[in-house]
Design a protein around this motif. Structure first.
Motif, PDB file in Angstrom:
ATOM      1  N   GLY A 165       0.814  -1.205   0.000  1.00 15.40           N
ATOM      2  CA  GLY A 165       0.000   0.000   0.000  1.00 15.40           C
ATOM      3  C   GLY A 165       0.850   1.259   0.000  1.00 15.40           C
ATOM      4  N   PHE A 166       1.927   1.257   0.779  1.00 17.24           N
ATOM      5  CA  PHE A 166       2.830   2.406   0.830  1.00 17.24           C
ATOM      6  C   PHE A 166       3.585   2.555  -0.492  1.00 17.24           C
ATOM      7  CE2 PHE A 166       7.041   4.215   1.799  1.00 17.24           C
ATOM      8  CZ  PHE A 166       6.658   5.430   2.354  1.00 17.24           C
ATOM      9  N   ILE A 167       4.058   1.453  -1.060  1.00 17.02           N
ATOM     10  CA  ILE A 167       4.820   1.500  -2.305  1.00 17.02           C
ATOM     11  C   ILE A 167       3.972   2.011  -3.466  1.00 17.02           C
ATOM     12  CG2 ILE A 167       5.945   0.034  -4.043  1.00 17.02           C
ATOM     13  CD1 ILE A 167       7.055  -1.653  -1.756  1.00 17.02           C
ATOM     14  N   LEU A 168       2.701   1.640  -3.495  1.00 14.08           N
ATOM     15  CA  LEU A 168       1.845   1.926  -4.650  1.00 14.08           C
ATOM     16  C   LEU A 168       0.942   3.141  -4.471  1.00 14.08           C
ATOM     17  CD1 LEU A 168       0.775  -1.762  -5.363  1.00 14.08           C
ATOM     18  CD2 LEU A 168       2.445  -0.432  -6.664  1.00 14.08           C
ATOM     19  N   LYS A 169       1.063   3.850  -3.356  1.00 11.92           N
ATOM     20  CA  LYS A 169       0.080   4.903  -3.056  1.00 11.92           C
ATOM     21  C   LYS A 169       0.056   6.029  -4.085  1.00 11.92           C
ATOM     22  CE  LYS A 169       3.014   7.603   0.091  1.00 11.92           C
ATOM     23  NZ  LYS A 169       3.117   8.204   1.442  1.00 11.92           N
ATOM     24  N   ASP A 170       1.176   6.275  -4.776  1.00 13.66           N
ATOM     25  CA  ASP A 170       1.212   7.325  -5.800  1.00 13.66           C
ATOM     26  C   ASP A 170       1.343   6.756  -7.210  1.00 13.66           C
ATOM     27  OD1 ASP A 170       1.065   9.401  -3.882  1.00 13.66           O
ATOM     28  OD2 ASP A 170       3.216   9.185  -3.482  1.00 13.66           O
ATOM     29  N   LYS A 171       0.993   5.488  -7.372  1.00 12.61           N
ATOM     30  CA  LYS A 171       1.170   4.840  -8.668  1.00 12.61           C
ATOM     31  C   LYS A 171      -0.134   4.243  -9.196  1.00 12.61           C
ATOM     32  CE  LYS A 171       6.018   3.720  -7.695  1.00 12.61           C
ATOM     33  NZ  LYS A 171       7.046   2.657  -7.624  1.00 12.61           N
ATOM     34  N   GLN A 172      -1.266   4.823  -8.799  1.00 20.00           N
ATOM     35  CA  GLN A 172      -2.547   4.247  -9.216  1.00 20.00           C
ATOM     36  C   GLN A 172      -2.729   4.276 -10.736  1.00 20.00           C
ATOM     37  OE1 GLN A 172      -2.179   6.600  -6.844  1.00 20.00           O
ATOM     38  NE2 GLN A 172      -3.540   6.238  -5.095  1.00 20.00           N
ATOM     39  N   ALA A 173      -2.337   5.388 -11.373  1.00 19.26           N
ATOM     40  CA  ALA A 173      -2.536   5.507 -12.823  1.00 19.26           C
ATOM     41  C   ALA A 173      -1.709   4.472 -13.572  1.00 19.26           C
ATOM     42  CB  ALA A 173      -2.179   6.921 -13.286  1.00 19.26           C
ATOM     43  N   GLU A 174      -0.439   4.336 -13.193  1.00 19.35           N
ATOM     44  CA  GLU A 174       0.411   3.337 -13.836  1.00 19.35           C
ATOM     45  C   GLU A 174      -0.106   1.928 -13.580  1.00 19.35           C
ATOM     46  OE1 GLU A 174       1.458   5.839 -11.853  1.00 19.35           O
ATOM     47  OE2 GLU A 174       3.519   6.441 -12.314  1.00 19.35           O
ATOM     48  N   PHE A 175      -0.545   1.679 -12.354  1.00 14.81           N
ATOM     49  CA  PHE A 175      -1.044   0.349 -12.008  1.00 14.81           C
ATOM     50  C   PHE A 175      -2.296   0.016 -12.828  1.00 14.81           C
ATOM     51  CE2 PHE A 175      -3.079  -2.964  -9.525  1.00 14.81           C
ATOM     52  CZ  PHE A 175      -2.014  -3.720  -9.073  1.00 14.81           C
ATOM     53  N   GLN A 176      -3.197   0.988 -12.966  1.00 15.00           N
ATOM     54  CA  GLN A 176      -4.411   0.757 -13.749  1.00 15.00           C
ATOM     55  C   GLN A 176      -4.080   0.442 -15.204  1.00 15.00           C
ATOM     56  OE1 GLN A 176      -8.106   0.839 -12.886  1.00 15.00           O
ATOM     57  NE2 GLN A 176      -7.623  -0.353 -14.717  1.00 15.00           N
ATOM     58  N   SER A 201      -4.814   2.055  -1.097  1.00 15.17           N
ATOM     59  CA  SER A 201      -4.036   2.711  -2.155  1.00 15.17           C
ATOM     60  C   SER A 201      -4.554   2.392  -3.548  1.00 15.17           C
ATOM     61  CB  SER A 201      -2.558   2.293  -2.062  1.00 15.17           C
ATOM     62  OG  SER A 201      -1.983   2.757  -0.862  1.00 15.17           O
ATOM     63  N   LEU A 202      -5.185   1.239  -3.719  1.00 14.06           N
ATOM     64  CA  LEU A 202      -5.608   0.807  -5.046  1.00 14.06           C
ATOM     65  C   LEU A 202      -7.123   0.811  -5.204  1.00 14.06           C
ATOM     66  CD1 LEU A 202      -3.113  -2.169  -5.583  1.00 14.06           C
ATOM     67  CD2 LEU A 202      -2.918   0.178  -6.426  1.00 14.06           C
ATOM     68  N   LYS A 203      -7.794   1.605  -4.390  1.00 12.09           N
ATOM     69  CA  LYS A 203      -9.251   1.674  -4.508  1.00 12.09           C
ATOM     70  C   LYS A 203      -9.615   2.252  -5.881  1.00 12.09           C
ATOM     71  CE  LYS A 203      -9.265   6.119  -2.072  1.00 12.09           C
ATOM     72  NZ  LYS A 203      -9.721   6.851  -0.881  1.00 12.09           N
ATOM     73  N   GLY A 204     -10.631   1.710  -6.453  1.00 12.71           N
ATOM     74  CA  GLY A 204     -11.069   2.193  -7.760  1.00 12.71           C
ATOM     75  C   GLY A 204     -10.420   1.504  -8.939  1.00 12.71           C
ATOM     76  N   ILE A 205      -9.519   0.548  -8.694  1.00 16.94           N
ATOM     77  CA  ILE A 205      -8.896  -0.181  -9.803  1.00 16.94           C
ATOM     78  C   ILE A 205      -9.960  -1.007 -10.528  1.00 16.94           C
ATOM     79  CG2 ILE A 205      -7.288  -2.046 -10.384  1.00 16.94           C
ATOM     80  CD1 ILE A 205      -5.919   0.598  -9.826  1.00 16.94           C
ATOM     81  N   LYS A 206      -9.979  -0.896 -11.839  1.00 17.67           N
ATOM     82  CA  LYS A 206     -10.982  -1.585 -12.654  1.00 17.67           C
ATOM     83  C   LYS A 206     -10.310  -2.631 -13.538  1.00 17.67           C
ATOM     84  CE  LYS A 206     -13.881   2.568 -12.861  1.00 17.67           C
ATOM     85  NZ  LYS A 206     -14.508   3.585 -13.746  1.00 17.67           N
ATOM     86  N   GLY A 207     -11.112  -3.603 -13.949  1.00 21.56           N
ATOM     87  CA  GLY A 207     -10.610  -4.615 -14.865  1.00 21.56           C
ATOM     88  C   GLY A 207     -10.028  -5.828 -14.195  1.00 21.56           C
TER      89      GLY A 207
END
Length: 447
Positions: A165-176, A201-207
C-alpha cells in the motif's frame, strides 16, 4: 466484485527491524547488474558485447529456449563486464551507469484500445516479459501459452515484508494501465488480492477481480491465493506478477519508456537506516547499507526465501526488500536443553517464547540443530493452508516419483510455499531446494 479469503493455517513471524514508512531516493549506483540466475531455467544468449553503449531498455540477452522473452538494461551506460561462473555460465551482466538515464523510445500505446498481439509484443520487446512468472513450475512465462488467469498479490504477510500500500500509493494511474495491458494477455480473469493497506491505495482499480485476503503468512503468497480461488490442473497455465512490476508495465504504455524503478525496503535488526528507498532494478547493495561487518547476514529478499548477498553485490531482479540479521556463528552452550534460550522464537514450544505472542524476535542464521530424518509430527500441516500433504509430497520429490508428485499437487506449489514448512520442520532439511528439484524434474519429464 470482491471476495473475502480468510486464511487460518500459517505462522506470522514477528521480527525486529521493520522499515519506517519514509521514502527516500537512493544514491545512484556506479554499476548495476542483471543476473541470469534470477530467472530459473533461462539460458541467456547475449546480443551485446563488453564495451557496448546502452540506453535504458536496450536488449542485453534473450532466453535460448523462449527467444521471444527479452531482457533489457535497467539503466543507460556501458556494458562493463560479463561475469561467468562454472562451465562459463553467465552469472552477472554489469553495466557502468551514466550520471542520468537516456531511454530507448518504444512509443506510447493505449493498452485498452490496442489489440492483444500489439500489447504482448510491446511487453516482450521492452523486457517487461521478465516480470511475468508461470505456475506450474515457478518459471518465466512462455509467451506462446495462453494462461487461464493472471494473479497479482498485493498482500504483505512475509517477515518484515514491504507494505505494498505504501509502495503503490502514488502509482494508481500506472497500475491501472498495467491491469489494462494484462487483461489482453488472458482469456480469463486478472485476479488482484489486497489487504487493508493496499486496498486503500488501489481503490477504484478496474478490470480485475478483487479479493480481500486476511490471515497469517503465507496468506500473501500468490500460490495460496491461486489454490483458494482457481486451482491449477494438469495442462493449465497461470501467470503471476509482483504489484510494482504491474506499475512498471503500465508506465511503459503511458510513457513509451522502460523505467525500471524499484522500491527497496531496508529491514532487519542489524539495519541502520530502515527506510524505503527509490532505486533502479539491479542496484548495488552498498548504496543502501554501506559497509557491514562479517557477523551480519545481508539477504536480498526476506528471511524465509531470500538470497545471501555481500555489500558489493546486487539486489535480485524481483526483490523489494533487503534484510540484515546477525549471523548464527556463535555456539550456544546447552542449546539442546528445553527452555534454556527463551529469547528466540520456537514454534514447537521448546522455549517460553510462546508466552509472549506480541514480542518481536531477533533471529540469526543458526539452524539450531543438524539434518536428521523426517518424522511424522503434524507440524508441517499446521503452517500450509493448502489441500496438500506436505510430507508425502516432499518424499515423492526426494524419490523422483513423478506419478506421486502429480497426484500430491506438485503443479500447484512453488518453493516459497514451503518456506514456513522448512522453518518449522525439525528435520532441518532444505525443503525449498527439494521442491525446486521436484519441479525441475517435472519440467524435464512432463514439460
Amino acid at each position: 466484485m470482491s471476495k473475502d479469503i480468510r486464511i487460518k493455517k500459517g505462522l506470522s513471524l514477528r521480527l525486529e527491524g521493520e522499515a519506517e514508512k519514509e521514502l527516500v531516493k537512493a544514491p545512484r549506483s556506479k554499476t548495476y547488474a542483471v543476473k541470469p540466475p534470477d530467472f530459473h531455467t533461462v539460458v541467456p544468449k547475449m546480443v551485446v558485447k563488453e564495451g557496448a553503449k546502452l540506453l535504458a531498455g536496450d536488449e542485453l540477452f534473450y532466453s535460448k529456449y523462449t527467444d521471444e522473452v527479452r531482457f533489457t538494461s535497467p539503466v543507460s551506460g556501458t556494458l562493463k563486464e560479463i561475469k561467468r561462473g562454472d562451465k562459463r555460465r553467465i552469472m552477472e551482466i554489469i553495466i557502468e551507469a551514466d550520471p542520468e538515464d537516456a531511454y530507448k523510445e518504444f512509443g506510447k500505446m493505449d493498452a485498452s484500445s490496442a489489440d492483444a498481439e500489439a500489447v504482448k509484443t510491446r511487453i516482450l520487446e521492452s523486457g517487461c516479459g521478465a516480470f511475468i512468472n508461470q505456475r506450474p513450475y515457478d518459471i518465466i512465462a512462455d509467451p506462446k501459452d495462453s494462461p487461464k488467469a493472471i494473479f497479482i498479490s498485493a498482500v504483505s504477510t512475509a517477515p518484515l515484508a514491504p507494505d505494498w500500500g505504501f509502495i503503490l500509493k502514488d502509482k494508481q494511474a500506472e497500475f491501472q494501465e498495467g491491469i489494462n495491458a494484462l487483461q489482453k494477455l488472458t482469456s480469463g480473469k486478472v485476479h488482484l488480492s489486497l489487504d487493508d493497506s493496499s486496498a486503500a491505495s488501489l481503490k477504484g482499480i478496474k478490470g480485475a477481480e478483487l479479493h480481500n485476503v486476511s490471515g497469517p503468512h503465507p496468506a500473501g503468497n500468490v500460490g495460496v491465493q491461486i489454490h483458494k480461488i482457481d486451482p491449477i490442473n494438469q495442462g493449465e497455465r497461470v501467470w503471476t506478477l509482483n504489484p510494482e512490476d504491474v506499475a512498471i508495465i503500465g508506465k511503459l504504455f503511458l510513457t513509451g519508456r522502460y523505467e525500471a524503478n524499484r522500491t527497496i525496503a531496508v529491514t532487519g535488526s542489524e539495519a541502520k537506516d530502515r527506510k524505503y528507498y527509490s532505486a533502479k532494478i539491479g542496484a548495488n547493495v552498498s548504496e543502501f547499507i554501506g559497509e557491514v561487518s562479517d557477523d551480519i547476514r545481508v539477504i536480498s529478499g526476506n528471511v524465509l526465501t531470500g538470497t545471501k548477498v555481500s555489500n558489493n553485490q546486487y539486489i535480485g531482479f524481483l526483490d523489494n526488500e533487503l534484510t540484515l540479521i546477525p549471523e548464527g556463528n556463535q555456539y550456544r552452550a546447552f542449546g539442546w536443553m528445553p527452555f534454556t534460550y527463551n529469547n528466540i522464537h520456537s514454534n514447537s514450544r521448546t522455549s517460553l517464547s510462546w508466552l509472549f505472542p506480541n514480542r518481536k524476535f531477533k533471529p540469526t542464521t543458526n539452524l539450531n540443530g543438524e539434518e536428521r530424518a523426517l518424522v511424522v509430527t503434524g507440524e508441517m500441516e499446521e503452517v500450509l493452508p493448502m489441500d496438500i500433504y506436505p510430507m508425502q509430497l516432499i518424499k515423492a520429490c526426494m524419490a523422483g516419483d513423478i506419478e506421486k508428485m502429480e497426484n500430491l499437487g506438485i503443479y500447484e506449489v512453488a518453493p516459497e510455499d514451503f518456506a514456513l514448512v522448512e522453518y518449522v520442520n525439525t528435520s532441518k532439511i532444505e525443503i525449498q531446494d527439494v521442491i525446486r528439484l521436484g519441479l525441475d524434474l517435472m519440467i524435464t519429464e512432463v514439460g
